[in-house]
Write a protein that holds these residues in place. Sequence first.
Motif, PDB file in Angstrom:
ATOM      1  N   PHE A  73       0.671  -2.774  18.633  1.00  0.00           N
ATOM      2  CA  PHE A  73       0.226  -1.984  17.721  1.00  0.00           C
ATOM      3  C   PHE A  73       2.356  -1.999  16.533  1.00  0.00           C
ATOM      4  O   PHE A  73       2.470  -2.237  16.817  1.00  0.00           O
ATOM      5  CB  PHE A  73       0.464  -0.666  18.034  1.00  0.00           C
ATOM      6  CG  PHE A  73       1.029  -0.292  18.552  1.00  0.00           C
ATOM      7  CD1 PHE A  73       1.916   1.187  17.761  1.00  0.00           C
ATOM      8  CD2 PHE A  73       1.526  -0.162  20.010  1.00  0.00           C
ATOM      9  CE1 PHE A  73       3.131   2.297  18.862  1.00  0.00           C
ATOM     10  CE2 PHE A  73       2.877   0.255  20.391  1.00  0.00           C
ATOM     11  CZ  PHE A  73       3.041   2.151  19.311  1.00  0.00           C
ATOM     12  N   MET A  74       1.989  -1.148  15.314  1.00  0.00           N
ATOM     13  CA  MET A  74       2.761  -0.943  14.455  1.00  0.00           C
ATOM     14  C   MET A  74       2.175  -0.053  13.628  1.00  0.00           C
ATOM     15  O   MET A  74       0.827   0.714  13.786  1.00  0.00           O
ATOM     16  CB  MET A  74       2.887  -2.282  13.447  1.00  0.00           C
ATOM     17  CG  MET A  74       4.490  -2.153  12.420  1.00  0.00           C
ATOM     18  SD  MET A  74       4.301  -3.576  11.580  1.00  0.00           S
ATOM     19  CE  MET A  74       5.023  -4.896  12.693  1.00  0.00           C
ATOM     20  N   THR A  75       2.987   1.292  13.641  1.00  0.00           N
ATOM     21  CA  THR A  75       2.647   2.512  12.463  1.00  0.00           C
ATOM     22  C   THR A  75       3.496   2.565  11.303  1.00  0.00           C
ATOM     23  O   THR A  75       4.569   2.063  11.164  1.00  0.00           O
ATOM     24  CB  THR A  75       3.307   3.511  13.207  1.00  0.00           C
ATOM     25  OG1 THR A  75       4.216   3.885  13.705  1.00  0.00           O
ATOM     26  CG2 THR A  75       2.003   3.269  14.717  1.00  0.00           C
ATOM     27  N   LEU A  76       3.414   2.683  10.260  1.00  0.00           N
ATOM     28  CA  LEU A  76       3.913   3.302   8.565  1.00  0.00           C
ATOM     29  C   LEU A  76       3.713   4.868   8.744  1.00  0.00           C
ATOM     30  O   LEU A  76       2.387   5.201   8.586  1.00  0.00           O
ATOM     31  CB  LEU A  76       3.029   2.386   7.649  1.00  0.00           C
ATOM     32  CG  LEU A  76       3.750   2.797   6.383  1.00  0.00           C
ATOM     33  CD1 LEU A  76       5.038   2.229   7.072  1.00  0.00           C
ATOM     34  CD2 LEU A  76       2.837   2.244   5.576  1.00  0.00           C
ATOM     35  N   SER A  77       4.639   5.093   7.898  1.00  0.00           N
ATOM     36  CA  SER A  77       4.736   6.615   8.137  1.00  0.00           C
ATOM     37  C   SER A  77       4.717   7.322   6.961  1.00  0.00           C
ATOM     38  O   SER A  77       4.131   5.938   5.909  1.00  0.00           O
ATOM     39  CB  SER A  77       5.726   7.562   8.158  1.00  0.00           C
ATOM     40  OG  SER A  77       6.531   6.908   7.142  1.00  0.00           O
ATOM     41  N   PRO A  78       3.686   8.146   6.322  1.00  0.00           N
ATOM     42  CA  PRO A  78       2.618   8.568   4.371  1.00  0.00           C
ATOM     43  C   PRO A  78       4.538   8.367   4.017  1.00  0.00           C
ATOM     44  O   PRO A  78       3.719   7.733   2.316  1.00  0.00           O
ATOM     45  CB  PRO A  78       2.577  10.175   4.602  1.00  0.00           C
ATOM     46  CG  PRO A  78       2.469  10.087   6.206  1.00  0.00           C
ATOM     47  CD  PRO A  78       3.437   9.251   6.746  1.00  0.00           C
ATOM     48  N   ALA A  79       6.078   8.025   4.283  1.00  0.00           N
ATOM     49  CA  ALA A  79       7.057   8.497   3.409  1.00  0.00           C
ATOM     50  C   ALA A  79       7.156   6.453   3.647  1.00  0.00           C
ATOM     51  O   ALA A  79       7.956   6.711   2.718  1.00  0.00           O
ATOM     52  CB  ALA A  79       8.074   8.682   4.058  1.00  0.00           C
ATOM     53  N   GLY A  80       6.281   5.611   3.643  1.00  0.00           N
ATOM     54  CA  GLY A  80       6.333   4.161   3.961  1.00  0.00           C
ATOM     55  C   GLY A  80       7.530   3.796   5.170  1.00  0.00           C
ATOM     56  O   GLY A  80       8.417   2.424   4.656  1.00  0.00           O
ATOM     57  N   HIS A 102       2.138  -7.975   7.418  1.00  0.00           N
ATOM     58  CA  HIS A 102       1.303  -7.708   6.464  1.00  0.00           C
ATOM     59  C   HIS A 102       0.519  -7.113   5.926  1.00  0.00           C
ATOM     60  O   HIS A 102       0.252  -6.170   4.951  1.00  0.00           O
ATOM     61  CB  HIS A 102       0.876  -8.997   6.309  1.00  0.00           C
ATOM     62  CG  HIS A 102       1.499 -10.462   5.868  1.00  0.00           C
ATOM     63  ND1 HIS A 102       1.576 -11.540   6.823  1.00  0.00           N
ATOM     64  CD2 HIS A 102       2.586 -10.157   5.598  1.00  0.00           C
ATOM     65  CE1 HIS A 102       3.346 -12.173   6.189  1.00  0.00           C
ATOM     66  NE2 HIS A 102       3.657 -12.152   5.717  1.00  0.00           N
ATOM     67  N   ARG A 103       0.101  -6.289   7.195  1.00  0.00           N
ATOM     68  CA  ARG A 103      -1.438  -5.236   6.722  1.00  0.00           C
ATOM     69  C   ARG A 103      -1.152  -4.155   6.323  1.00  0.00           C
ATOM     70  O   ARG A 103      -1.256  -3.837   5.866  1.00  0.00           O
ATOM     71  CB  ARG A 103      -2.111  -5.103   8.469  1.00  0.00           C
ATOM     72  CG  ARG A 103      -3.257  -4.173   8.401  1.00  0.00           C
ATOM     73  CD  ARG A 103      -4.807  -4.789   7.945  1.00  0.00           C
ATOM     74  NE  ARG A 103      -5.121  -3.785   7.875  1.00  0.00           N
ATOM     75  CZ  ARG A 103      -6.341  -4.084   8.537  1.00  0.00           C
ATOM     76  NH1 ARG A 103      -6.618  -5.444   9.652  1.00  0.00           N
ATOM     77  NH2 ARG A 103      -7.594  -3.369   9.026  1.00  0.00           N
ATOM     78  N   ILE A 104       0.684  -3.981   6.905  1.00  0.00           N
ATOM     79  CA  ILE A 104       1.086  -2.175   6.737  1.00  0.00           C
ATOM     80  C   ILE A 104       1.379  -2.125   5.500  1.00  0.00           C
ATOM     81  O   ILE A 104       0.959  -1.666   4.903  1.00  0.00           O
ATOM     82  CB  ILE A 104       1.855  -2.499   7.553  1.00  0.00           C
ATOM     83  CG1 ILE A 104       1.720  -1.668   9.138  1.00  0.00           C
ATOM     84  CG2 ILE A 104       3.150  -1.261   7.334  1.00  0.00           C
ATOM     85  CD1 ILE A 104       1.521  -0.144   9.106  1.00  0.00           C
ATOM     86  N   GLU A 105       2.256  -3.592   5.514  1.00  0.00           N
ATOM     87  CA  GLU A 105       2.618  -3.995   3.205  1.00  0.00           C
ATOM     88  C   GLU A 105       1.060  -3.032   3.277  1.00  0.00           C
ATOM     89  O   GLU A 105       1.323  -3.049   1.631  1.00  0.00           O
ATOM     90  CB  GLU A 105       3.480  -5.195   3.326  1.00  0.00           C
ATOM     91  CG  GLU A 105       4.569  -5.629   4.365  1.00  0.00           C
ATOM     92  CD  GLU A 105       5.153  -6.576   4.092  1.00  0.00           C
ATOM     93  OE1 GLU A 105       6.259  -6.858   4.253  1.00  0.00           O
ATOM     94  OE2 GLU A 105       4.569  -7.691   4.180  1.00  0.00           O
ATOM     95  N   ALA A 106       0.295  -4.136   2.563  1.00  0.00           N
ATOM     96  CA  ALA A 106      -0.449  -4.163   1.995  1.00  0.00           C
ATOM     97  C   ALA A 106      -1.205  -3.212   2.018  1.00  0.00           C
ATOM     98  O   ALA A 106      -1.640  -2.348   1.085  1.00  0.00           O
ATOM     99  CB  ALA A 106      -2.021  -5.129   2.572  1.00  0.00           C
ATOM    100  N   ASP A 107      -1.376  -2.282   3.436  1.00  0.00           N
ATOM    101  CA  ASP A 107      -1.556  -0.818   3.605  1.00  0.00           C
ATOM    102  C   ASP A 107      -0.825   0.192   2.004  1.00  0.00           C
ATOM    103  O   ASP A 107      -1.158   1.656   1.978  1.00  0.00           O
ATOM    104  CB  ASP A 107      -1.955  -0.466   5.034  1.00  0.00           C
ATOM    105  CG  ASP A 107      -3.100  -0.915   5.360  1.00  0.00           C
ATOM    106  OD1 ASP A 107      -3.644  -1.333   5.185  1.00  0.00           O
ATOM    107  OD2 ASP A 107      -3.430  -0.764   7.055  1.00  0.00           O
ATOM    108  N   GLY A 112       0.063   3.111  -2.482  1.00  0.00           N
ATOM    109  CA  GLY A 112       0.981   3.391  -3.882  1.00  0.00           C
ATOM    110  C   GLY A 112       2.119   3.646  -3.158  1.00  0.00           C
ATOM    111  O   GLY A 112       3.401   4.010  -3.749  1.00  0.00           O
ATOM    112  N   LEU A 113       2.643   3.315  -2.140  1.00  0.00           N
ATOM    113  CA  LEU A 113       4.490   2.941  -1.468  1.00  0.00           C
ATOM    114  C   LEU A 113       4.860   2.474  -2.446  1.00  0.00           C
ATOM    115  O   LEU A 113       4.367   0.992  -2.463  1.00  0.00           O
ATOM    116  CB  LEU A 113       3.965   2.825  -0.492  1.00  0.00           C
ATOM    117  CG  LEU A 113       3.647   4.054   0.998  1.00  0.00           C
ATOM    118  CD1 LEU A 113       3.432   4.222   1.875  1.00  0.00           C
ATOM    119  CD2 LEU A 113       4.088   4.767   0.058  1.00  0.00           C
TER     120      LEU A 113
END
Length: 129
Positions: A73-80, A102-107, A112-113
């Motif tokens: 798994f990988m997580t991304l905060s709202p701040a990027g 790549h999925r995190i980058e697309a998300d 708008g990050l």
Amino acid sequence: MTDLTVTLRPGRPEDADALGAVMFTAIRSGHSPYSDAQRAAWLPTPNSGDAWRARLGGQDVIVAEDKAGPVGFMTLSPAGYIDLAYILPPARGRGVFDRMLHRIEADAKTAGLRRITTHASLMAEPAFS
């Protein structure tokens, strides 16, 4: 991990304990640049409970799973900020990390990050390079 077919999906609240176990196993098992003592100090027990669910719940979570369940798994905060990125040893070297990134980058782009950051461990540094 017998089936090497891995799919990606968004994390769900009910994944929390399983993802805590993935993180624990990823840190404590398999090849690592860290000593056993360092790994034990990093994460003495699997993450679980309300605080862990809240940490995951505040982030975009991507789960990689095979037919047996989560393998990473990988997580991304709202701040990027990529906060967590863990893969079970049998799934390493099979492109799972790249697919999750790549999925995190697309998300992030959709959100708008314009920039993603992380503080990678010695284990994860090569994957982010």
